[in-house]
Design a protein around this motif. Structure first.
Motif, short mmCIF file in Angstrom:
data_model
loop_
_atom_site.label_atom_id
_atom_site.label_comp_id
_atom_site.label_asym_id
_atom_site.label_seq_id
_atom_site.Cartn_x
_atom_site.Cartn_y
_atom_site.Cartn_z
N ASN A 146 0.81 -1.21 0.00
CA ASN A 146 0.00 0.00 0.00
C ASN A 146 0.85 1.27 0.00
OD1 ASN A 146 -3.13 -0.49 0.42
ND2 ASN A 146 -2.06 -2.09 1.55
N ALA A 147 2.10 1.14 0.43
CA ALA A 147 2.99 2.30 0.48
C ALA A 147 3.76 2.51 -0.82
CB ALA A 147 3.99 2.14 1.64
N LEU A 148 3.61 1.59 -1.78
CA LEU A 148 4.40 1.66 -3.02
C LEU A 148 4.30 2.99 -3.76
CD1 LEU A 148 4.16 -1.89 -4.63
CD2 LEU A 148 6.17 -0.73 -3.72
N PRO A 149 3.11 3.62 -3.88
CA PRO A 149 3.07 4.90 -4.60
C PRO A 149 4.01 5.95 -4.00
CG PRO A 149 0.85 4.03 -4.34
CD PRO A 149 1.76 3.15 -3.52
N LEU A 150 4.01 6.07 -2.67
CA LEU A 150 4.90 7.06 -2.04
C LEU A 150 6.35 6.62 -2.12
CD1 LEU A 150 2.95 8.27 1.13
CD2 LEU A 150 3.49 9.56 -0.93
N ILE A 151 6.61 5.33 -2.02
CA ILE A 151 8.00 4.85 -2.11
C ILE A 151 8.55 5.11 -3.50
CG2 ILE A 151 9.46 2.80 -2.05
CD1 ILE A 151 7.65 1.67 0.12
N PHE A 152 7.75 4.82 -4.53
CA PHE A 152 8.21 5.07 -5.89
C PHE A 152 8.35 6.56 -6.15
CE2 PHE A 152 7.54 0.70 -7.32
CZ PHE A 152 8.50 0.60 -8.30
N GLY A 153 7.46 7.36 -5.58
CA GLY A 153 7.61 8.81 -5.72
C GLY A 153 8.92 9.29 -5.14
N ALA A 154 9.28 8.75 -3.97
CA ALA A 154 10.55 9.11 -3.35
C ALA A 154 11.72 8.62 -4.18
CB ALA A 154 10.62 8.52 -1.94
N LEU A 155 11.60 7.42 -4.74
CA LEU A 155 12.67 6.87 -5.58
C LEU A 155 12.89 7.73 -6.82
CD1 LEU A 155 14.68 4.58 -6.20
CD2 LEU A 155 12.80 3.36 -7.31
N ALA A 201 19.76 17.11 -18.50
CA ALA A 201 18.30 17.25 -18.44
C ALA A 201 17.61 16.13 -19.20
CB ALA A 201 17.88 18.61 -19.00
N ALA A 202 18.17 15.77 -20.37
CA ALA A 202 17.58 14.68 -21.16
C ALA A 202 17.66 13.35 -20.41
CB ALA A 202 18.29 14.58 -22.50
N LEU A 203 18.79 13.10 -19.76
CA LEU A 203 18.93 11.86 -18.97
C LEU A 203 17.92 11.83 -17.83
CD1 LEU A 203 20.37 9.24 -18.25
CD2 LEU A 203 22.09 10.59 -17.03
N ALA A 204 17.72 12.97 -17.18
CA ALA A 204 16.75 13.04 -16.08
C ALA A 204 15.34 12.76 -16.59
CB ALA A 204 16.82 14.41 -15.41
N ILE A 205 14.99 13.29 -17.74
CA ILE A 205 13.65 13.07 -18.30
C ILE A 205 13.45 11.59 -18.64
CG2 ILE A 205 12.17 13.55 -20.29
CD1 ILE A 205 13.37 16.39 -20.33
N VAL A 206 14.46 10.98 -19.26
CA VAL A 206 14.36 9.57 -19.62
C VAL A 206 14.22 8.71 -18.36
CG1 VAL A 206 15.60 7.61 -20.62
CG2 VAL A 206 15.58 9.82 -21.80
N ALA A 207 15.03 9.02 -17.34
CA ALA A 207 14.96 8.25 -16.08
C ALA A 207 13.58 8.40 -15.44
CB ALA A 207 16.05 8.73 -15.12
N GLU A 208 13.04 9.59 -15.46
CA GLU A 208 11.71 9.82 -14.88
C GLU A 208 10.64 9.02 -15.62
OE1 GLU A 208 8.35 11.47 -12.86
OE2 GLU A 208 10.46 11.18 -12.33
N LEU A 209 10.72 9.00 -16.93
CA LEU A 209 9.74 8.25 -17.72
C LEU A 209 9.86 6.75 -17.48
CD1 LEU A 209 9.90 10.20 -21.12
CD2 LEU A 209 8.11 10.31 -19.38
N LEU A 210 11.09 6.25 -17.39
CA LEU A 210 11.30 4.82 -17.15
C LEU A 210 10.77 4.42 -15.77
CD1 LEU A 210 14.88 4.26 -18.60
CD2 LEU A 210 12.72 3.43 -19.53
N LEU A 211 11.09 5.22 -14.75
CA LEU A 211 10.62 4.89 -13.40
C LEU A 211 9.11 5.03 -13.29
CD1 LEU A 211 13.42 6.54 -11.23
CD2 LEU A 211 12.99 4.10 -11.57
N ALA A 212 8.54 6.02 -14.00
CA ALA A 212 7.08 6.15 -14.00
C ALA A 212 6.44 4.93 -14.64
CB ALA A 212 6.68 7.43 -14.73
N GLY A 213 7.07 4.41 -15.70
CA GLY A 213 6.55 3.21 -16.34
C GLY A 213 6.63 2.00 -15.43
N VAL A 214 7.75 1.86 -14.72
CA VAL A 214 7.89 0.75 -13.78
C VAL A 214 6.86 0.88 -12.66
CG1 VAL A 214 9.42 -0.32 -12.08
CG2 VAL A 214 10.34 0.41 -14.28
N GLN A 215 6.65 2.09 -12.17
CA GLN A 215 5.66 2.30 -11.12
C GLN A 215 4.27 1.91 -11.61
OE1 GLN A 215 5.69 6.21 -9.39
NE2 GLN A 215 3.73 5.94 -8.36
N TRP A 216 3.97 2.25 -12.85
CA TRP A 216 2.64 1.92 -13.40
C TRP A 216 2.44 0.41 -13.46
CZ3 TRP A 216 -1.66 4.57 -14.58
CH2 TRP A 216 -2.62 3.95 -15.38
N LEU A 217 3.53 -0.32 -13.76
CA LEU A 217 3.43 -1.78 -13.86
C LEU A 217 3.36 -2.44 -12.48
CD1 LEU A 217 6.03 -2.44 -16.70
CD2 LEU A 217 3.54 -2.52 -16.90
#
Length: 234
Positions: A146-155, A201-217
């Protein structure tokens, strides 16, 4: 020529994409920057997530520990890095950079994990205990999922901060995209400096998108909907 044209020209130069005469190209600098980031975030996660989960579950020492760790955020990373290199020696520059970045990432991960576990619905926790679950089972099967959304947000937040701050590795003769920023500034080659900032900045954007995708899964649909609902209420 505008600064945007200069950045485009620098990035489109084939010489900047290959390693020649001992000068690293963009792919090698990318690999170095990713190495510094992943190493620091993984170490910080191994330390902060279990500690944050334990404190959040038991409630013991939460205010004290979180307060102390949050004070790390006031540490100047560049000054800390220079101090560590002076103490440890330039031969251990990578270790010094890793320590500085880990100290940057720990507060975010610890606070996010602690908040995520503590904010789990107490009725669900009590129901799990009523079903005969041990404290370990309550933590692993009820609170952490149940804490995963906040944990992933912190990550995600910690990763972006580390990517941005890993630029300081170039100050102690290491690599990464920071080389372009530091070297460009010292050589007054502002196109190189600006291109380095764009790459970070481009690396940060790519990392954010990848982690957001993992969080969604990873996060269950029900928790995703609840997280959006809470965000709207706030």
């Amino acid at each position: 020529m505008s600064i945007f044209d200069q950045i485009s020209a620098w990035l489109s130069d084939p010489d900047h994409w290959k390693t020649t005469l001992g000068i690293a190209g963009i792919p090698q600098r990318l690999a170095e920057h990713v190495q510094y980031t992943v190493l620091a975030v993984v170490i910080a996660a191994v330390i902060a997530i279990p500690l944050g989960a334990y404190i959040g579950h038991t409630g013991r020492g939460g205010t004290l520990v979180v307060g102390i760790v949050n004070s790390f955020r006031a540490l100047p990373e560049l000054g800390l890095l220079i101090l560590l290199v002076l103490v440890m020696g330039l031969a251990l520059a990578l270790e010094a950079v890793t320590i500085a970045l880990v100290l940057l990432a720990i507060p975010v991960l610890l606070a996010g994990t602690y908040a995520g576990v503590r904010n789990v619905d107490r009725a669900a926790v009590d129901a799990a205990r009523g079903m005969g679950m041990s404290e370990w089972q309550v933590l692993v099967k009820v609170e952490l999922p149940n804490a995963l959304p906040l944990i992933f947000g912190a990550l995600r937040s910690a990763t972006l901060q580390v990517i941005a701050t890993a630029t300081i590795a170039a100050v102690v003769s290491l690599g990464g995209f920071g080389r372009y920023v530091i070297d460009g500034n010292s050589q007054r080659e502002f196109d190189q400096m600006a291109a380095g900032a764009v790459l970070i900045a481009a690396l940060a954007i790519v990392a954010e998108l990848l982690l957001a995708g993992v969080q969604w899964l990873v996060v269950s649909p029900g928790l995703r909907k609840n997280s959006r609902g809470r965000a709207r209420v706030r």
